[in-house]
Motif scaffolding. Structure first.
Motif, mmCIF file in Angstrom:
data_model
loop_
_atom_site.group_PDB
_atom_site.id
_atom_site.type_symbol
_atom_site.label_atom_id
_atom_site.label_comp_id
_atom_site.label_asym_id
_atom_site.label_seq_id
_atom_site.Cartn_x
_atom_site.Cartn_y
_atom_site.Cartn_z
ATOM 1 N N SER A 199 40.935 34.152 27.907
ATOM 2 C CA SER A 199 41.104 32.908 28.662
ATOM 3 C C SER A 199 41.124 33.122 30.169
ATOM 4 O O SER A 199 40.924 32.167 30.932
ATOM 5 N N MET A 200 41.359 34.367 30.618
ATOM 6 C CA MET A 200 41.486 34.636 32.045
ATOM 7 C C MET A 200 40.781 35.933 32.410
ATOM 8 O O MET A 200 40.619 36.827 31.572
ATOM 9 N N VAL A 201 40.384 36.025 33.671
ATOM 10 C CA VAL A 201 39.848 37.263 34.208
ATOM 11 C C VAL A 201 40.659 37.638 35.440
ATOM 12 O O VAL A 201 40.950 36.794 36.295
ATOM 13 N N LEU A 202 41.075 38.897 35.494
ATOM 14 C CA LEU A 202 41.836 39.419 36.631
ATOM 15 C C LEU A 202 40.919 40.321 37.443
ATOM 16 O O LEU A 202 40.235 41.186 36.884
ATOM 17 N N SER A 203 40.894 40.117 38.754
ATOM 18 C CA SER A 203 40.034 40.921 39.613
ATOM 19 C C SER A 203 40.833 41.491 40.776
ATOM 20 O O SER A 203 41.778 40.883 41.267
ATOM 21 N N GLY A 204 40.430 42.680 41.217
ATOM 22 C CA GLY A 204 41.018 43.312 42.390
ATOM 23 C C GLY A 204 39.917 43.682 43.361
ATOM 24 O O GLY A 204 38.824 44.092 42.950
#
Length: 223
Positions: free
Chosen positions: A204-209
């Motif tokens: 449901s989500m994407v985490l980016s750095g």
């Protein structure tokens, strides 16, 4: 290469044998083997026994890669590995019999990410040339190319759907449909290059750095 117990931080095993930097490592899905690849001055793939630390397979030289390896992905069956290298070469190898079963040609620069779809008979590779290439794993032919405006740094797979997310030097995270090779979502907000991405377990989500010293969470299903 070291293996750590995440709960305590204890070092459980040390794998020695590569003659250059280790650029990627992963467990096979059954947890019985560890696969690693070496970069410049090594250019090899090794399979390890995680209990003993012994190397059970060493693969290098023609018809495998001839330049430093950068990434790897392991098929769900645990028998087949896809690898990318600095010269843009991509190889598919059966680690049970040490045979290179596919040489995939399409990248013009270093391949930064590679992996297999868990839903379809497809693989994908992403590189400095800005190409996300989708491959048919039956024929090892190119199924589609998703062109980015700048180099791709990372790729992450959706576990519930035939989708893959990419991080790019332009600071944008994109979501692609493997069936059509079309972009279905675009997430903006970073001011500098995206260096890593990961999808939540439920997709449901994407985490980016990114290089702008921020991490961002994007809702995939939001309108």
């Amino acid at each position: 290469m070291w293996m750590w117990l995440a709960q305590s931080g204890q070092c459980m095993q040390v794998f020695s044998g590569h003659s250059g930097p280790v650029t990627a490592g992963a467990f096979t899905p059954d947890g019985k083997h560890v696969v690693s690849v070496g970069g410049e001055n090594d250019c090899s793939l090794r399979v390890w026994n995680p209990k003993t630390g012994d190397c059970t397979l060493h693969l290098s030289g023609h018809p495998f890669h001839e330049e430093g390896l950068t990434c790897l992905g392991i098929h769900g069956d645990g028998h087949v590995v896809i690898t990318g290298a600095q010269d843009g070469s991509v190889r598919v190898t059966n680690i049970q019999n040490s045979r290179v079963v596919g040489s995939l040609v399409g990248h013009e620069d270093s391949v930064e990410a590679a992996g297999f779809s868990s839903h379809l008979g497809l693989a994908a590779t992403a590189g400095i040339d800005g190409k996300l290439i989708i491959w048919d794993t039956g024929s090892f032919s190119e199924r589609g190319v998703c062109q980015h405006p700048e180099p791709i740094t990372r790729m992450a797979w959706h576990k519930q759907q035939p989708l893959v997310a990419t991080g790019c030097l332009d600071g944008v995270v994109r979501l692609w449909d493997l069936r059509t090779a079309q972009s279905v979502k675009r997430f903006s907000g970073h001011a500098e290059a995206v260096q890593d991405i990961v999808l939540s377990p439920d997709g449901s989500m994407v985490l980016s750095g990114a290089d702008d010293a921020t991490a961002r969470v994007f809702q995939i299903n939001s309108e």
